[in-house]
Design a protein around this motif. Structure first.
Motif, PDB file in Angstrom:
ATOM      1  N   ALA A   1       0.833  -1.210   0.000  1.00  0.00           N
ATOM      2  CA  ALA A   1       0.000   0.000   0.000  1.00  0.00           C
ATOM      3  C   ALA A   1       0.865   1.256   0.000  1.00  0.00           C
ATOM      4  O   ALA A   1       0.564   2.225  -0.715  1.00  0.00           O
ATOM      5  CB  ALA A   1      -0.943  -0.004   1.201  1.00  0.00           C
ATOM      6  N   HIS A   2       1.951   1.251   0.765  1.00  0.00           N
ATOM      7  CA  HIS A   2       2.862   2.401   0.785  1.00  0.00           C
ATOM      8  C   HIS A   2       3.512   2.606  -0.585  1.00  0.00           C
ATOM      9  O   HIS A   2       3.627   3.740  -1.063  1.00  0.00           O
ATOM     10  CB  HIS A   2       3.928   2.235   1.872  1.00  0.00           C
ATOM     11  CG  HIS A   2       3.452   2.578   3.245  1.00  0.00           C
ATOM     12  ND1 HIS A   2       3.379   3.872   3.700  1.00  0.00           N
ATOM     13  CD2 HIS A   2       2.997   1.791   4.257  1.00  0.00           C
ATOM     14  CE1 HIS A   2       2.902   3.878   4.937  1.00  0.00           C
ATOM     15  NE2 HIS A   2       2.658   2.632   5.298  1.00  0.00           N
TER      16      HIS A   2
ATOM     17  N   ALA B   1       0.869   3.940  -2.965  1.00  0.00           N
ATOM     18  CA  ALA B   1       0.553   5.331  -2.628  1.00  0.00           C
ATOM     19  C   ALA B   1       1.607   6.271  -3.216  1.00  0.00           C
ATOM     20  O   ALA B   1       1.262   7.322  -3.774  1.00  0.00           O
ATOM     21  CB  ALA B   1       0.462   5.505  -1.118  1.00  0.00           C
TER      22      ALA B   1
ATOM     23  N   SER C   1      -4.899   6.910 -10.867  1.00  0.00           N
ATOM     24  CA  SER C   1      -5.382   5.797 -10.047  1.00  0.00           C
ATOM     25  C   SER C   1      -4.601   4.530 -10.368  1.00  0.00           C
ATOM     26  O   SER C   1      -4.139   4.348 -11.499  1.00  0.00           O
ATOM     27  CB  SER C   1      -6.863   5.528 -10.321  1.00  0.00           C
ATOM     28  OG  SER C   1      -7.627   6.654 -10.016  1.00  0.00           O
TER      29      SER C   1
ATOM     30  N   VAL D   1      -5.395  -2.904   3.127  1.00  0.00           N
ATOM     31  CA  VAL D   1      -4.946  -1.909   2.154  1.00  0.00           C
ATOM     32  C   VAL D   1      -5.718  -0.602   2.339  1.00  0.00           C
ATOM     33  O   VAL D   1      -5.123   0.485   2.380  1.00  0.00           O
ATOM     34  CB  VAL D   1      -5.080  -2.444   0.710  1.00  0.00           C
ATOM     35  CG1 VAL D   1      -4.793  -1.337  -0.304  1.00  0.00           C
ATOM     36  CG2 VAL D   1      -4.129  -3.618   0.493  1.00  0.00           C
ATOM     37  N   HIS D   2      -7.050  -0.680   2.452  1.00  0.00           N
ATOM     38  CA  HIS D   2      -7.865   0.533   2.659  1.00  0.00           C
ATOM     39  C   HIS D   2      -7.409   1.294   3.909  1.00  0.00           C
ATOM     40  O   HIS D   2      -7.247   2.517   3.877  1.00  0.00           O
ATOM     41  CB  HIS D   2      -9.352   0.188   2.810  1.00  0.00           C
ATOM     42  CG  HIS D   2     -10.041  -0.176   1.541  1.00  0.00           C
ATOM     43  ND1 HIS D   2     -10.041   0.634   0.420  1.00  0.00           N
ATOM     44  CD2 HIS D   2     -10.788  -1.255   1.212  1.00  0.00           C
ATOM     45  CE1 HIS D   2     -10.750   0.060  -0.537  1.00  0.00           C
ATOM     46  NE2 HIS D   2     -11.207  -1.088  -0.080  1.00  0.00           N
TER      47      HIS D   2
ATOM     48  N   THR E   1      -4.499   1.249   5.441  1.00  0.00           N
ATOM     49  CA  THR E   1      -3.159   1.817   5.262  1.00  0.00           C
ATOM     50  C   THR E   1      -3.214   3.042   4.356  1.00  0.00           C
ATOM     51  O   THR E   1      -2.592   4.068   4.660  1.00  0.00           O
ATOM     52  CB  THR E   1      -2.196   0.754   4.683  1.00  0.00           C
ATOM     53  OG1 THR E   1      -2.208  -0.399   5.532  1.00  0.00           O
ATOM     54  CG2 THR E   1      -0.779   1.301   4.589  1.00  0.00           C
ATOM     55  N   ILE E   2      -3.969   2.945   3.276  1.00  0.00           N
ATOM     56  CA  ILE E   2      -4.092   4.076   2.341  1.00  0.00           C
ATOM     57  C   ILE E   2      -4.715   5.266   3.056  1.00  0.00           C
ATOM     58  O   ILE E   2      -4.284   6.412   2.884  1.00  0.00           O
ATOM     59  CB  ILE E   2      -4.912   3.670   1.093  1.00  0.00           C
ATOM     60  CG1 ILE E   2      -4.145   2.652   0.242  1.00  0.00           C
ATOM     61  CG2 ILE E   2      -5.325   4.884   0.278  1.00  0.00           C
ATOM     62  CD1 ILE E   2      -2.836   3.151  -0.344  1.00  0.00           C
ATOM     63  N   GLN E   3      -5.712   5.008   3.898  1.00  0.00           N
ATOM     64  CA  GLN E   3      -6.360   6.089   4.654  1.00  0.00           C
ATOM     65  C   GLN E   3      -5.359   6.741   5.611  1.00  0.00           C
ATOM     66  O   GLN E   3      -5.327   7.962   5.737  1.00  0.00           O
ATOM     67  CB  GLN E   3      -7.563   5.551   5.415  1.00  0.00           C
ATOM     68  CG  GLN E   3      -8.335   6.626   6.146  1.00  0.00           C
ATOM     69  CD  GLN E   3      -9.564   6.078   6.861  1.00  0.00           C
ATOM     70  OE1 GLN E   3      -9.731   4.873   6.998  1.00  0.00           O
ATOM     71  NE2 GLN E   3     -10.404   6.972   7.322  1.00  0.00           N
TER      72      GLN E   3
ATOM     73  N   LEU F   1      -4.528   9.208   1.516  1.00  0.00           N
ATOM     74  CA  LEU F   1      -5.156   9.074   0.201  1.00  0.00           C
ATOM     75  C   LEU F   1      -6.501   8.367   0.352  1.00  0.00           C
ATOM     76  O   LEU F   1      -6.877   7.954   1.446  1.00  0.00           O
ATOM     77  CB  LEU F   1      -4.251   8.286  -0.755  1.00  0.00           C
ATOM     78  CG  LEU F   1      -2.967   8.975  -1.203  1.00  0.00           C
ATOM     79  CD1 LEU F   1      -2.148   8.050  -2.094  1.00  0.00           C
ATOM     80  CD2 LEU F   1      -3.261  10.278  -1.931  1.00  0.00           C
TER      81      LEU F   1
ATOM     82  N   SER G   1      -9.176   5.289  -1.244  1.00  0.00           N
ATOM     83  CA  SER G   1      -9.244   4.055  -2.023  1.00  0.00           C
ATOM     84  C   SER G   1     -10.683   3.566  -2.020  1.00  0.00           C
ATOM     85  O   SER G   1     -11.487   3.961  -1.179  1.00  0.00           O
ATOM     86  CB  SER G   1      -8.315   2.989  -1.433  1.00  0.00           C
ATOM     87  OG  SER G   1      -8.672   2.697  -0.095  1.00  0.00           O
TER      88      SER G   1
ATOM     89  N   VAL H   1      -6.651   2.611  -5.774  1.00  0.00           N
ATOM     90  CA  VAL H   1      -6.106   3.723  -5.004  1.00  0.00           C
ATOM     91  C   VAL H   1      -6.221   4.974  -5.872  1.00  0.00           C
ATOM     92  O   VAL H   1      -5.769   4.994  -7.016  1.00  0.00           O
ATOM     93  CB  VAL H   1      -4.645   3.482  -4.592  1.00  0.00           C
ATOM     94  CG1 VAL H   1      -4.108   4.651  -3.782  1.00  0.00           C
ATOM     95  CG2 VAL H   1      -4.536   2.180  -3.792  1.00  0.00           C
TER      96      VAL H   1
END
Length: 176
Positions: free
Chosen positions: A122-123, A126, A135, A149-150, A152-154, A158, A160, A173
Protein backbone atom coordinates in the motif's frame (compact mmCIF):
# COMPACT_ATOMS: atom_id res chain seq x y z
CA UNK A 1 -28.75 22.40 34.58
CA UNK A 2 -28.61 19.49 37.03
CA UNK A 3 -30.89 17.43 34.74
CA UNK A 4 -28.34 17.81 31.95
CA UNK A 5 -25.51 16.67 34.24
CA UNK A 6 -27.56 13.70 35.49
CA UNK A 7 -28.45 12.72 31.92
CA UNK A 8 -24.78 12.96 30.89
CA UNK A 9 -23.78 10.78 33.87
CA UNK A 10 -26.43 8.18 32.95
CA UNK A 11 -25.27 8.19 29.32
CA UNK A 12 -21.64 7.73 30.40
CA UNK A 13 -22.58 4.86 32.75
CA UNK A 14 -24.67 3.22 30.02
CA UNK A 15 -21.78 3.46 27.54
CA UNK A 16 -19.41 1.89 30.10
CA UNK A 17 -21.89 -0.95 30.71
CA UNK A 18 -22.36 -1.44 26.96
CA UNK A 19 -18.58 -1.58 26.50
CA UNK A 20 -18.27 -4.07 29.39
CA UNK A 21 -21.04 -6.23 27.99
CA UNK A 22 -19.44 -6.05 24.53
CA UNK A 23 -16.09 -7.20 25.93
CA UNK A 24 -17.84 -9.96 27.92
CA UNK A 25 -19.68 -11.13 24.77
CA UNK A 26 -16.47 -11.10 22.76
CA UNK A 27 -14.63 -13.03 25.47
CA UNK A 28 -17.45 -15.60 25.46
CA UNK A 29 -17.17 -15.74 21.67
CA UNK A 30 -13.44 -16.36 22.01
CA UNK A 31 -13.98 -19.15 24.54
CA UNK A 32 -16.55 -20.90 22.35
CA UNK A 33 -14.30 -20.53 19.30
CA UNK A 34 -11.27 -21.85 21.22
CA UNK A 35 -13.24 -24.94 22.33
CA UNK A 36 -14.28 -25.56 18.72
CA UNK A 37 -10.73 -25.12 17.43
CA UNK A 38 -9.29 -27.37 20.16
CA UNK A 39 -11.72 -30.06 19.05
CA UNK A 40 -10.66 -29.58 15.44
CA UNK A 41 -6.97 -29.84 16.35
CA UNK A 42 -7.68 -32.99 18.40
CA UNK A 43 -9.55 -34.63 15.51
CA UNK A 44 -6.66 -33.84 13.16
CA UNK A 45 -4.15 -34.97 15.83
CA UNK A 46 -2.31 -31.63 15.65
CA UNK A 47 -0.61 -29.68 18.41
CA UNK A 48 -1.19 -25.96 18.66
CA UNK A 49 -1.45 -23.25 21.28
CA UNK A 50 -4.55 -21.06 21.05
CA UNK A 51 -4.36 -17.43 22.11
CA UNK A 52 -7.61 -15.49 22.66
CA UNK A 53 -7.78 -11.70 22.55
CA UNK A 54 -10.18 -8.85 21.76
CA UNK A 55 -9.03 -6.46 19.02
CA UNK A 56 -11.00 -3.73 17.24
CA UNK A 57 -14.29 -4.88 18.81
CA UNK A 58 -13.76 -8.45 17.56
CA UNK A 59 -12.71 -11.69 19.15
CA UNK A 60 -9.27 -12.57 17.79
CA UNK A 61 -7.83 -16.06 18.00
CA UNK A 62 -4.38 -17.18 17.00
CA UNK A 63 -3.12 -20.75 16.72
CA UNK A 64 0.62 -21.32 16.84
CA UNK A 65 2.25 -24.66 16.14
CA UNK A 66 5.40 -25.92 17.80
CA UNK A 67 7.73 -25.20 14.89
CA UNK A 68 7.18 -22.73 12.05
CA UNK A 69 5.15 -24.35 9.30
CA UNK A 70 3.72 -27.12 11.51
CA UNK A 71 0.20 -25.92 10.76
CA UNK A 72 0.79 -24.59 7.23
CA UNK A 73 -1.67 -27.09 5.74
CA UNK A 74 -4.36 -25.41 7.90
CA UNK A 75 -3.54 -22.13 6.16
CA UNK A 76 -3.28 -23.20 2.51
CA UNK A 77 -1.13 -21.65 -0.18
CA UNK A 78 -2.93 -18.29 -0.15
CA UNK A 79 -4.92 -18.54 3.09
CA UNK A 80 -7.96 -20.24 1.57
CA UNK A 81 -8.00 -23.06 4.13
CA UNK A 82 -7.57 -20.52 6.95
CA UNK A 83 -10.53 -18.54 5.57
CA UNK A 84 -12.66 -21.70 5.50
CA UNK A 85 -11.70 -22.67 9.07
CA UNK A 86 -12.44 -19.11 10.21
CA UNK A 87 -15.90 -19.29 8.62
CA UNK A 88 -16.62 -22.68 10.20
CA UNK A 89 -15.50 -21.31 13.57
CA UNK A 90 -17.81 -18.31 13.15
CA UNK A 91 -20.70 -20.68 12.40
CA UNK A 92 -19.87 -22.76 15.49
CA UNK A 93 -19.93 -19.59 17.62
CA UNK A 94 -23.20 -18.45 16.05
CA UNK A 95 -24.77 -21.85 16.73
CA UNK A 96 -23.68 -21.68 20.36
CA UNK A 97 -24.44 -18.02 21.12
CA UNK A 98 -27.26 -17.31 18.68
CA UNK A 99 -25.44 -14.19 17.45
CA UNK A 100 -23.41 -13.57 14.29
CA UNK A 101 -19.67 -13.60 14.92
CA UNK A 102 -17.04 -11.37 13.33
CA UNK A 103 -14.09 -13.16 14.93
CA UNK A 104 -10.72 -13.18 13.24
CA UNK A 105 -8.55 -16.28 13.16
CA UNK A 106 -4.84 -16.43 12.48
CA UNK A 107 -2.80 -19.59 12.13
CA UNK A 108 1.03 -19.65 12.26
CA UNK A 109 0.95 -15.81 12.02
CA UNK A 110 -0.17 -15.98 8.37
CA UNK A 111 -2.44 -12.94 8.72
CA UNK A 112 0.15 -11.03 10.76
CA UNK A 113 2.77 -11.55 8.06
CA UNK A 114 0.21 -10.77 5.35
CA UNK A 115 -0.70 -7.47 7.06
CA UNK A 116 2.94 -6.36 6.97
CA UNK A 117 3.29 -7.38 3.32
CA UNK A 118 0.07 -5.58 2.32
CA UNK A 119 0.95 -2.43 4.27
CA UNK A 120 4.28 -2.31 2.44
CA UNK A 121 2.47 -2.76 -0.90
CA UNK A 122 0.00 0.00 0.00
CA UNK A 123 2.86 2.40 0.78
CA UNK A 124 4.55 1.60 -2.54
CA UNK A 125 1.31 2.08 -4.48
CA UNK A 126 0.55 5.33 -2.63
CA UNK A 127 3.94 6.71 -3.69
CA UNK A 128 3.25 5.63 -7.27
CA UNK A 129 -0.19 7.32 -7.24
CA UNK A 130 1.21 10.52 -5.73
CA UNK A 131 4.00 10.63 -8.33
CA UNK A 132 1.81 9.90 -11.36
CA UNK A 133 -1.43 11.53 -10.26
CA UNK A 134 -3.29 8.52 -11.71
CA UNK A 135 -5.38 5.80 -10.05
CA UNK A 136 -3.86 2.36 -9.57
CA UNK A 137 -5.94 -0.83 -9.55
CA UNK A 138 -4.53 -3.69 -7.47
CA UNK A 139 -4.94 -7.43 -8.01
CA UNK A 140 -8.12 -9.12 -6.71
CA UNK A 141 -8.06 -9.57 -2.92
CA UNK A 142 -10.21 -11.13 -0.24
CA UNK A 143 -12.04 -8.94 2.28
CA UNK A 144 -9.27 -9.16 4.90
CA UNK A 145 -6.60 -8.07 2.41
CA UNK A 146 -8.73 -5.22 1.04
CA UNK A 147 -9.38 -3.90 4.56
CA UNK A 148 -5.67 -3.83 5.37
CA UNK A 149 -4.95 -1.91 2.15
CA UNK A 150 -7.86 0.53 2.66
CA UNK A 151 -6.79 1.22 6.27
CA UNK A 152 -3.16 1.82 5.26
CA UNK A 153 -4.09 4.08 2.34
CA UNK A 154 -6.36 6.09 4.65
CA UNK A 155 -3.51 6.47 7.20
CA UNK A 156 -1.29 7.79 4.40
CA UNK A 157 -3.93 10.39 3.54
CA UNK A 158 -5.16 9.07 0.20
CA UNK A 159 -8.48 7.55 -0.78
CA UNK A 160 -9.24 4.06 -2.02
CA UNK A 161 -12.33 2.13 -3.05
CA UNK A 162 -13.23 -1.46 -3.83
CA UNK A 163 -14.39 -2.39 -7.30
CA UNK A 164 -15.89 -5.54 -8.83
CA UNK A 165 -17.49 -8.65 -7.37
CA UNK A 166 -15.91 -11.43 -5.30
CA UNK A 167 -13.70 -13.31 -6.03
CA UNK A 168 -12.42 -10.63 -8.44
CA UNK A 169 -13.00 -7.64 -6.14
CA UNK A 170 -9.99 -5.34 -5.96
CA UNK A 171 -8.82 -2.06 -4.44
CA UNK A 172 -8.35 1.05 -6.53
CA UNK A 173 -6.11 3.72 -5.00
CA UNK A 174 -7.16 7.24 -6.07
CA UNK A 175 -4.99 10.34 -6.41
CA UNK A 176 -5.53 13.31 -4.09
Amino acid sequence: MSEVVEKADKTEKTEKLDKKSLVARLEEEGDVAADYLEGLLDIADLDGDIDIDVENDRAALAIAGGAPGDLSHLVGDRGEVLDAIQELTRLAVQTSTGERSRLMLDIDNFRGDKKEELAKLAHEIAEQVKASGESVKLRPMNAFERKVVHDTIQEIGLTSESEGEDPNRCVVVLPE
